[in-house]
Design a protein around this motif. Sequence first.
Motif, short mmCIF file in Angstrom:
data_model
loop_
_atom_site.label_atom_id
_atom_site.label_comp_id
_atom_site.label_asym_id
_atom_site.label_seq_id
_atom_site.Cartn_x
_atom_site.Cartn_y
_atom_site.Cartn_z
N ALA A 86 0.78 -1.11 -0.01
CA ALA A 86 0.01 -0.08 0.08
C ALA A 86 0.88 1.23 -0.08
N ALA A 87 2.01 1.11 -0.26
CA ALA A 87 3.18 2.63 -0.23
C ALA A 87 2.47 3.37 -1.12
N PHE A 88 2.05 2.95 -2.40
CA PHE A 88 1.65 4.16 -3.31
C PHE A 88 0.47 5.00 -2.76
N LEU A 89 -0.25 4.51 -1.55
CA LEU A 89 -1.32 5.47 -1.27
C LEU A 89 -0.74 6.59 -0.33
N ALA A 90 0.58 6.51 -0.02
CA ALA A 90 0.86 7.55 1.17
C ALA A 90 0.74 8.89 0.74
N PRO A 91 0.62 9.36 -0.60
CA PRO A 91 0.40 10.65 -0.77
C PRO A 91 -0.98 11.27 -0.45
N ALA A 92 -1.85 10.34 -0.01
CA ALA A 92 -3.32 10.71 0.47
C ALA A 92 -3.25 10.92 2.00
N ARG A 93 -2.12 10.68 2.39
CA ARG A 93 -2.21 11.25 3.89
C ARG A 93 -2.17 12.47 4.01
N ARG A 94 -2.74 13.01 5.15
CA ARG A 94 -2.71 14.60 5.37
C ARG A 94 -2.06 15.06 6.63
N ASP A 95 -1.21 14.43 7.19
CA ASP A 95 -0.29 14.33 8.21
C ASP A 95 -0.07 16.01 8.81
N ASP A 96 0.69 16.50 7.75
CA ASP A 96 0.81 18.11 8.16
C ASP A 96 -0.23 18.92 8.35
N GLU A 97 -1.41 18.60 7.43
CA GLU A 97 -2.63 19.61 7.63
C GLU A 97 -3.29 19.17 9.02
N ILE A 98 -3.16 17.88 9.33
CA ILE A 98 -3.95 17.44 10.73
C ILE A 98 -2.88 18.18 11.78
N PHE A 99 -1.64 18.33 11.57
CA PHE A 99 -0.88 18.77 12.52
C PHE A 99 -1.15 20.46 12.83
N ALA A 100 -1.37 20.93 11.58
CA ALA A 100 -1.75 22.37 11.37
C ALA A 100 -3.01 22.76 12.39
N TYR A 101 -4.18 21.62 12.00
CA TYR A 101 -5.27 21.78 12.62
C TYR A 101 -5.31 21.66 14.11
N ASN A 102 -4.58 20.70 14.59
CA ASN A 102 -4.55 20.57 15.94
C ASN A 102 -3.79 21.90 16.69
N HIS A 103 -3.12 22.63 15.77
CA HIS A 103 -2.33 23.77 16.47
C HIS A 103 -2.86 25.20 16.20
N THR A 104 -4.18 24.95 15.59
CA THR A 104 -4.80 26.32 15.25
C THR A 104 -5.61 26.75 16.52
N PRO A 105 -5.59 28.13 16.67
CA PRO A 105 -6.31 28.38 17.85
C PRO A 105 -7.79 28.26 17.84
N PRO A 106 -8.56 27.80 18.90
CA PRO A 106 -9.75 27.56 18.91
C PRO A 106 -11.00 28.56 18.45
N SER A 107 -10.18 30.02 18.76
CA SER A 107 -11.01 31.09 18.30
C SER A 107 -10.90 31.34 16.69
N ASP A 108 -10.10 30.83 16.18
CA ASP A 108 -10.11 30.77 14.59
C ASP A 108 -10.81 29.74 13.83
N GLY A 109 -12.13 29.85 13.96
CA GLY A 109 -13.02 28.84 13.59
C GLY A 109 -13.01 28.92 11.85
N THR A 110 -12.64 29.95 11.40
CA THR A 110 -12.47 29.99 9.88
C THR A 110 -11.33 29.28 9.34
N GLU A 111 -10.33 29.48 9.93
CA GLU A 111 -9.05 28.39 9.45
C GLU A 111 -9.25 27.05 9.86
#
Length: 207
Positions: free
Chosen positions: A26-51
């Motif tokens: 399944a190595a060819f599926l790796a580009p579908a992972r959204r690790d960086d975006e999930i990291f960014a979401y989890n570090h976005t302030p709760p007040s920034d609902g739009t982001e």
Amino acid sequence: MTHYQAREDEVRARIAEGLVYTETDAAFLAPARRDDEIFAYNHTPPSDGTERVRLLGEILGSVGARPVLQAPFHAAFGSNVHIGDDFFGNVNLTFVDDVEITIGDGVMIAPSVTLTTTGHPVHPARRADFGRFSEPIVIEDKVWIGSNVVVLPGVRIGHGSVIGAGSVVSRDVPPMTVAVGVPCRVVRKITDDDLTTRTATARFGAG
């Protein structure tokens, strides 16, 4: 068709049939992972609902209107998760979405829930190279899932149902029922009598 494309098609077919496949397969599926975006979401302030909403649009396969997903959350891919309108997910929600997780409208999920589409063979020889199998999960409209629930591969939870806290859901749950336990079992139907009660059942709260 190239050799590599033929191999990818073969692996995709194995995954779709719920057969065992490996990390290398399944190595060819790796580009579908959204690790960086999930990291960014989890570090976005709760007040920034739009982001947060913008990032969810990048992470998830599809997302409906008015989503609320409390950080942190975790996902194997993120891109295989589809949520409907008015979704609420509390903290520490984990999507093991090697294949699709489809969530309907008006679904509420309590803290520390795991939705896993993937399991592993019993015999250790078949777990070499992280051997695994995957089956999609479907959660229909207006389901409420209590704290610390685990939903296993291939499960469908029917419209309006309630899953009690701490349950392990290994089989389908019919619509408009209360189900609890390890393994999770239906304990009763949801009726109009529940319009005047506080909890889903006298013995078990959903959490």
